[in-house]
Design an enzyme around this catalytic site. Structure first.
Site, PDB file in Angstrom:
ATOM      1  N   ARG A  49      15.372 -16.391  -8.011  1.00 57.42           N
ATOM      2  CA  ARG A  49      14.985 -14.997  -8.260  1.00 57.42           C
ATOM      3  C   ARG A  49      14.473 -14.782  -9.682  1.00 57.42           C
ATOM      4  O   ARG A  49      13.627 -13.915  -9.921  1.00 57.42           O
ATOM      5  CB  ARG A  49      16.168 -14.058  -7.972  1.00 57.42           C
ATOM      6  CG  ARG A  49      15.804 -12.563  -7.928  1.00 57.42           C
ATOM      7  CD  ARG A  49      16.995 -11.733  -7.480  1.00 57.42           C
ATOM      8  NE  ARG A  49      16.634 -10.340  -7.212  1.00 57.42           N
ATOM      9  CZ  ARG A  49      17.076  -9.296  -7.897  1.00 57.42           C
ATOM     10  NH1 ARG A  49      17.913  -9.495  -8.929  1.00 57.42           N
ATOM     11  NH2 ARG A  49      16.717  -8.067  -7.577  1.00 57.42           N
ATOM     12  N   ILE A  75      11.891  -4.802  -8.064  1.00 54.92           N
ATOM     13  CA  ILE A  75      12.292  -5.847  -7.121  1.00 54.92           C
ATOM     14  C   ILE A  75      13.572  -5.349  -6.460  1.00 54.92           C
ATOM     15  O   ILE A  75      14.469  -4.832  -7.134  1.00 54.92           O
ATOM     16  CB  ILE A  75      12.499  -7.195  -7.857  1.00 54.92           C
ATOM     17  CG1 ILE A  75      12.866  -8.317  -6.872  1.00 54.92           C
ATOM     18  CG2 ILE A  75      13.544  -7.088  -8.943  1.00 54.92           C
ATOM     19  CD1 ILE A  75      12.947  -9.683  -7.555  1.00 54.92           C
ATOM     20  N   SER A  76      13.647  -5.455  -5.149  1.00 51.57           N
ATOM     21  CA  SER A  76      14.770  -4.867  -4.417  1.00 51.57           C
ATOM     22  C   SER A  76      16.092  -5.563  -4.733  1.00 51.57           C
ATOM     23  O   SER A  76      16.143  -6.736  -5.120  1.00 51.57           O
ATOM     24  CB  SER A  76      14.519  -4.947  -2.904  1.00 51.57           C
ATOM     25  OG  SER A  76      13.438  -4.131  -2.525  1.00 51.57           O
ATOM     26  N   GLN A  77      17.169  -4.829  -4.541  1.00 54.00           N
ATOM     27  CA  GLN A  77      18.528  -5.363  -4.663  1.00 54.00           C
ATOM     28  C   GLN A  77      18.688  -6.557  -3.724  1.00 54.00           C
ATOM     29  O   GLN A  77      18.280  -6.502  -2.561  1.00 54.00           O
ATOM     30  CB  GLN A  77      19.508  -4.259  -4.290  1.00 54.00           C
ATOM     31  CG  GLN A  77      20.961  -4.681  -4.261  1.00 54.00           C
ATOM     32  CD  GLN A  77      21.842  -3.567  -3.707  1.00 54.00           C
ATOM     33  OE1 GLN A  77      21.356  -2.512  -3.301  1.00 54.00           O
ATOM     34  NE2 GLN A  77      23.141  -3.818  -3.681  1.00 54.00           N
TER      35      GLN A  77
END
Length: 225
Positions: A49, A75-77
């Site tokens: 990530r 950026i999503s969880q």
């Protein structure tokens, strides 16, 4: 030891996986899933990530939280990335469309689980940067396109699975049309103040069934008219 030392990154990535598992258990009453599939959890563990966030965000890359990536986007969880991926029930041979590439993290997770991933990003600078990051991280099989994601990718349709990482007020008809019979789509639906992560299933006769899964908050999906 540097924040980007492989040992430190490995420990942080494992902590992220533990946080995802705990969050999945906590939300099980809403999602109907006490745990996420082992394949999805392994994919989350493999994707680096920290390579899909801006440099200044890398120390926080493995926190279970959204992070800014520029251009007013995030950026999503990780838990939400994992849950949306799990709801798709991906098979290796699936042709999968993602709407809202960002810097490519969700596409990389999808690319760990299926061979054909197509992703559309509205902002040209993000699309170009995502394509570079995906290629350098070894995801050369993922195709990136700049465009209006609400229109899907007609030239490559139909798709077995569709994931939308931005919220339309209602599900775009073009995406429903490009979903194969027997296919699944996962997306947030609603306005800025009230969104539900929604699972859409199209049966073999082409009939649509929707199920609200979890309250969420995403950027609005820009739709051109």
């Amino acid at each position: 030891m540097s924040d980007l030392d492989p040992r430190a990154l490995g420990a942080r990535r494992q902590a992220m996986i533990s946080a995802i598992a705990a969050h999945a258990d906590f939300c099980a009453d809403r999602t109907g899933r006490e745990s996420l599939s082992e394949a999805v959890m392994q994919a989350m563990a493999r994707v680096p990530r920290h390579l899909f966030v801006p440099a200044e965000m890398q120390p926080f890359a493995y926190e279970d939280t959204p992070l800014p990536i520029g251009w007013g986007k995030t950026i999503s969880q990780p838990f939400i990335v994992a849950l949306m991926t799990d709801l798709l029930e991906l098979e290796e041979e699936d042709r999968t469309l993602e709407v809202g590439t960002g810097l490519g993290y969700q596409a990389a997770v999808l690319g760990e689980l299926c061979d054909a991933v197509f992703t559309v990003e509205l902002i040209p600078e993000l699309a170009a940067e995502a394509e570079r990051r995906l290629r350098e991280a070894g995801y050369g099989h993922i195709r990136v396109r700049t465009g209006d994601g609400s229109r899907g990718w007609p030239e490559e349709a139909p798709f077995d699975k569709i994931l939308v990482a931005a919220a339309p007020a209602q599900i775009p008809g073009a995406l429903l049309d490009q979903l194969k019979p027997g296919g699944r789509m996962v997306l947030p639906v609603g306005g800025e103040d009230s969104q539900e992560l929604t699972l859409v299933e199209k049966d073999v006769r082409g009939e649509i069934r929707e199920r609200a899964v979890l309250p969420v908050r995403f950027s609005a999906l820009t739709i051109s008219h």
